[in-house]
Design a protein around this motif. Structure first.
Motif, mmCIF file in Angstrom:
data_model
loop_
_atom_site.group_PDB
_atom_site.id
_atom_site.type_symbol
_atom_site.label_atom_id
_atom_site.label_comp_id
_atom_site.label_asym_id
_atom_site.label_seq_id
_atom_site.Cartn_x
_atom_site.Cartn_y
_atom_site.Cartn_z
ATOM 1 N N GLY A 1 0.808 -1.222 0.000
ATOM 2 C CA GLY A 1 0.000 0.000 0.000
ATOM 3 C C GLY A 1 0.833 1.259 0.000
ATOM 4 N N VAL A 2 1.885 1.291 0.813
ATOM 5 C CA VAL A 2 2.745 2.471 0.920
ATOM 6 C C VAL A 2 3.500 2.710 -0.388
ATOM 7 C CG1 VAL A 2 4.847 3.342 2.048
ATOM 8 C CG2 VAL A 2 2.958 2.467 3.431
ATOM 9 N N ILE A 3 4.071 1.657 -0.954
ATOM 10 C CA ILE A 3 4.827 1.804 -2.216
ATOM 11 C C ILE A 3 3.914 2.295 -3.335
ATOM 12 C CG2 ILE A 3 6.005 0.511 -4.058
ATOM 13 C CD1 ILE A 3 7.216 -1.244 -1.768
ATOM 14 N N GLU A 4 2.742 1.689 -3.469
ATOM 15 C CA GLU A 4 1.851 2.075 -4.563
ATOM 16 C C GLU A 4 1.255 3.472 -4.341
ATOM 17 O OE1 GLU A 4 -0.728 -1.321 -5.270
ATOM 18 O OE2 GLU A 4 0.945 -2.426 -6.145
ATOM 19 N N ALA A 5 0.982 3.843 -3.087
ATOM 20 C CA ALA A 5 0.492 5.198 -2.799
ATOM 21 C C ALA A 5 1.562 6.230 -3.135
ATOM 22 C CB ALA A 5 0.077 5.326 -1.334
ATOM 23 N N TYR A 6 2.811 5.915 -2.820
ATOM 24 C CA TYR A 6 3.907 6.839 -3.132
ATOM 25 C C TYR A 6 4.022 7.042 -4.638
ATOM 26 C CZ TYR A 6 8.528 8.926 -3.358
ATOM 27 O OH TYR A 6 9.573 9.772 -3.626
ATOM 28 N N LEU A 7 3.870 5.964 -5.402
ATOM 29 C CA LEU A 7 3.905 6.086 -6.866
ATOM 30 C C LEU A 7 2.779 6.990 -7.373
ATOM 31 C CD1 LEU A 7 4.733 2.407 -7.899
ATOM 32 C CD2 LEU A 7 6.258 4.382 -7.981
ATOM 33 N N PHE A 8 1.590 6.843 -6.786
ATOM 34 C CA PHE A 8 0.464 7.686 -7.189
ATOM 35 C C PHE A 8 0.685 9.137 -6.784
ATOM 36 C CE2 PHE A 8 -1.679 3.954 -8.461
ATOM 37 C CZ PHE A 8 -2.760 4.336 -9.230
ATOM 38 N N LEU A 9 1.325 9.376 -5.644
ATOM 39 C CA LEU A 9 1.654 10.758 -5.245
ATOM 40 C C LEU A 9 2.612 11.387 -6.247
ATOM 41 C CD1 LEU A 9 2.014 10.372 -1.398
ATOM 42 C CD2 LEU A 9 0.468 11.955 -2.557
ATOM 43 N N LEU A 10 3.584 10.604 -6.703
ATOM 44 C CA LEU A 10 4.521 11.108 -7.724
ATOM 45 C C LEU A 10 3.788 11.439 -9.020
ATOM 46 C CD1 LEU A 10 7.647 8.779 -7.342
ATOM 47 C CD2 LEU A 10 7.451 11.186 -6.706
#
Length: 195
Positions: free
Chosen positions: A168-177
């Motif tokens: 969840g954290v990795i994919e959320a970070y990608l979406f924030l980018l």
């Protein structure tokens, strides 16, 4: 690997064993996806107040993120095939369950943890400001609570939760980018938007 698995199992039995009759229905409610709809609507309202015209981009991003975390966690479950504690031979009879709920056959990684931590990070950072990280911290506490409910109900090991949270954290970070670089969405210190 055996040492990690043994620790995960021991920690599970400790955390799952912390149960009381009054908490059983509470944890079932916390684990339910539908009970959080008013909470999600409140988050959507807060995003709209801050981001107005960009709120649709954010809402679409959240929907895509949840779909991605759900699919990713499902693919990992199918690839790893680690039985849930409720389906683990030699352990299932020691597991505290509520109302006979046992979940699906495989548990690594937890979709609940992946989804809740993805929401917590993406929306929490969008709602937080430099001077106040309260929304992010509040959402992380919520994600931990939802995740712990899965251990309490006996359907996930702590390792399943940790793996799901990481997804969840990795994919959320990608979406924030993506939102920042291509969506033109950034938050200022005062919460107003820069487009």
């Amino acid at each position: 690997m055996d040492l990690i698995t043994s620790f995960d199992r021991s920690l599970f039995l400790l955390l799952n064993g912390l149960h009381t009759s009054w908490l059983d229905p509470v944890m079932m409610i916390i684990s339910s996806k539908w009970v959080w709809i008013p909470f999600y609507l409140f988050l959507l309202y807060r995003l709209w107040v801050i981001y107005k015209r960009d709120c649709l981009k954010i809402l679409l991003s959240v929907a895509l993120l949840i779909t991605l975390t759900d699919q990713t966690s499902g693919l990992i479950k199918d690839a790893v095939k680690r039985p849930r504690p409720t389906h683990q031979e030699g352990l299932s009879e020691m597991v505290h369950t509520v109302d006979g709920y046992k979940g699906g056959k495989f548990g690594f990684v937890s979709s609940h943890a992946a989804n809740s931590f993805a929401i917590a990070l993406l929306i929490g950072l969008l709602l937080s400001r430099k001077r106040s990280m309260t929304p992010l911290l509040g959402l992380i506490v919520w994600a931990f609570l939802v995740s712990y409910s899965r251990i309490y109900l006996g359907v996930h090991y702590p390792g399943d939760i940790l793996g799901g949270a990481l997804v969840g954290v990795i994919e959320a970070y990608l979406f924030l980018l993506i939102l920042s670089k291509w969506g033109g969405i950034k938050a200022r210190e005062d919460g107003t938007t820069v487009s």
